[in-house]
Design a protein around this motif. Sequence first.
Motif, PDB file in Angstrom:
ATOM      1  N   PRO A  45       0.807  -1.229   0.000  1.00  0.00           N
ATOM      2  CA  PRO A  45       0.000   0.000   0.000  1.00  0.00           C
ATOM      3  C   PRO A  45       0.835   1.271   0.000  1.00  0.00           C
ATOM      4  O   PRO A  45       0.451   2.257  -0.640  1.00  0.00           O
ATOM      5  N   GLY A  46       1.962   1.272   0.700  1.00  0.00           N
ATOM      6  CA  GLY A  46       2.798   2.468   0.731  1.00  0.00           C
ATOM      7  C   GLY A  46       3.360   2.815  -0.630  1.00  0.00           C
ATOM      8  O   GLY A  46       3.339   3.985  -1.052  1.00  0.00           O
ATOM      9  N   TRP A  47       3.863   1.798  -1.353  1.00  0.00           N
ATOM     10  CA  TRP A  47       4.405   2.052  -2.685  1.00  0.00           C
ATOM     11  C   TRP A  47       3.314   2.492  -3.653  1.00  0.00           C
ATOM     12  O   TRP A  47       3.531   3.391  -4.490  1.00  0.00           O
ATOM     13  N   LEU A  48       2.141   1.891  -3.568  1.00  0.00           N
ATOM     14  CA  LEU A  48       1.058   2.273  -4.463  1.00  0.00           C
ATOM     15  C   LEU A  48       0.566   3.687  -4.161  1.00  0.00           C
ATOM     16  O   LEU A  48       0.232   4.445  -5.085  1.00  0.00           O
ATOM     17  N   ALA A  49       0.510   4.053  -2.883  1.00  0.00           N
ATOM     18  CA  ALA A  49       0.104   5.412  -2.534  1.00  0.00           C
ATOM     19  C   ALA A  49       1.125   6.436  -3.034  1.00  0.00           C
ATOM     20  O   ALA A  49       0.756   7.510  -3.536  1.00  0.00           O
ATOM     21  N   LEU A  50       2.405   6.112  -2.904  1.00  0.00           N
ATOM     22  CA  LEU A  50       3.442   7.003  -3.421  1.00  0.00           C
ATOM     23  C   LEU A  50       3.330   7.155  -4.935  1.00  0.00           C
ATOM     24  O   LEU A  50       3.460   8.263  -5.482  1.00  0.00           O
ATOM     25  N   GLY A  51       3.081   6.050  -5.629  1.00  0.00           N
ATOM     26  CA  GLY A  51       2.913   6.126  -7.076  1.00  0.00           C
ATOM     27  C   GLY A  51       1.699   6.939  -7.484  1.00  0.00           C
ATOM     28  O   GLY A  51       1.752   7.707  -8.454  1.00  0.00           O
ATOM     29  N   SER A  52       0.597   6.801  -6.743  1.00  0.00           N
ATOM     30  CA  SER A  52      -0.603   7.570  -7.056  1.00  0.00           C
ATOM     31  C   SER A  52      -0.361   9.068  -6.900  1.00  0.00           C
ATOM     32  O   SER A  52      -0.762   9.869  -7.752  1.00  0.00           O
ATOM     33  N   ALA A  53       0.302   9.443  -5.812  1.00  0.00           N
ATOM     34  CA  ALA A  53       0.582  10.858  -5.584  1.00  0.00           C
ATOM     35  C   ALA A  53       1.539  11.407  -6.633  1.00  0.00           C
ATOM     36  O   ALA A  53       1.417  12.563  -7.067  1.00  0.00           O
ATOM     37  N   ALA A  54       2.500  10.594  -7.065  1.00  0.00           N
ATOM     38  CA  ALA A  54       3.458  11.051  -8.077  1.00  0.00           C
ATOM     39  C   ALA A  54       2.774  11.294  -9.416  1.00  0.00           C
ATOM     40  O   ALA A  54       2.991  12.327 -10.063  1.00  0.00           O
ATOM     41  N   ILE A  55       1.939  10.345  -9.854  1.00  0.00           N
ATOM     42  CA  ILE A  55       1.246  10.523 -11.128  1.00  0.00           C
ATOM     43  C   ILE A  55       0.265  11.686 -11.048  1.00  0.00           C
ATOM     44  O   ILE A  55       0.178  12.515 -11.973  1.00  0.00           O
ATOM     45  N   GLY A  56      -0.486  11.773  -9.944  1.00  0.00           N
ATOM     46  CA  GLY A  56      -1.438  12.874  -9.796  1.00  0.00           C
ATOM     47  C   GLY A  56      -0.759  14.223  -9.796  1.00  0.00           C
ATOM     48  O   GLY A  56      -1.226  15.171 -10.440  1.00  0.00           O
ATOM     49  N   ALA A 230      10.096  11.949  -4.383  1.00  0.00           N
ATOM     50  CA  ALA A 230       9.799  10.637  -4.948  1.00  0.00           C
ATOM     51  C   ALA A 230      10.933  10.164  -5.855  1.00  0.00           C
ATOM     52  O   ALA A 230      11.278   8.980  -5.876  1.00  0.00           O
ATOM     53  N   ALA A 231      11.536  11.091  -6.594  1.00  0.00           N
ATOM     54  CA  ALA A 231      12.659  10.722  -7.457  1.00  0.00           C
ATOM     55  C   ALA A 231      13.854  10.249  -6.636  1.00  0.00           C
ATOM     56  O   ALA A 231      14.565   9.317  -7.031  1.00  0.00           O
ATOM     57  N   VAL A 232      14.079  10.869  -5.477  1.00  0.00           N
ATOM     58  CA  VAL A 232      15.180  10.441  -4.611  1.00  0.00           C
ATOM     59  C   VAL A 232      14.941   9.024  -4.112  1.00  0.00           C
ATOM     60  O   VAL A 232      15.853   8.187  -4.063  1.00  0.00           O
TER      61      VAL A 232
END
Length: 288
Positions: A45-56, A230-232
Amino acid sequence: MQGTVDGFSYGLVTPLVAYLMASLGGALGLRCTTRSMLVAHSWRPGWLALGSAAIGSGIWTMHFVAMMGFTVRQAPIHYDQPTTFASLGVAIVMVGMGIFIVGYKGAKGTALFTGGTITGLGIASMHYLGMAGMRLNGKLEYNTLTVAASVVIAMGAATAALWAAGQVRGFLWSVGASLVMGLAVSGMHYTGMAALSVHLHGTTAPASGDSPAALLWPMLIGPLAFLLLAAVVVMFDPLMVMGKPVLTPVENKPGVPAHPALHHPARRPPLRPARQPGRRSSRTPQNR
């Protein structure tokens, strides 16, 4: 009165920068989606939440950069802050729904179609909600068929990007997926802008709201700072670069004794039937 609309007042600068921002957000978000498939269930869930925020954040930033090149000659453009930032929240939530579906159900079949559709609708919702936050001395009208085409473009390209992210085939594969995601956002944006026409009012009353320059600093400090963090995270995670986990055999782990390999014959020789006691076979000359 029909307003004169110009979506490229800075030439190719804003479209190129907008595409790069959408691709950057897509690269980080899709890479986090890939990473979620390589970790334990509790970390997913943490990785998916980070990915969602990055794309958004990436698609919202792309929209704002592209709108910096949008002008109506007869009317100044301003933006309503609550509506503008609400579009950011809608983008993160709806993209997150699609990514979580693919992250848990896999990038194939019904799960891929559902996740890509929701993600594409999230991109489109962000765009048109952001346009609703625009304030000018006129009325915005859209061509229905062109709007529908923009939504189809967003859903199709988002589905393709999520499929590529679910293949887990290395860094270059995810870079290609991010370019497709950037194409989805940019293609949807400019197709939607092609559907727009502006009808100006007869009065010259100034429009209310904040100017694009007033929203520039929050846009840079907020989503761009998050994309940098997120890039870091992506850069310093070796599994994000390799694209697949390095599995260590059980025999090579510390504290686990090695076991010799057991070789099983392909066929066992047939067993000779046991002789019954009390019976002795007669040895005839033919059997000698």
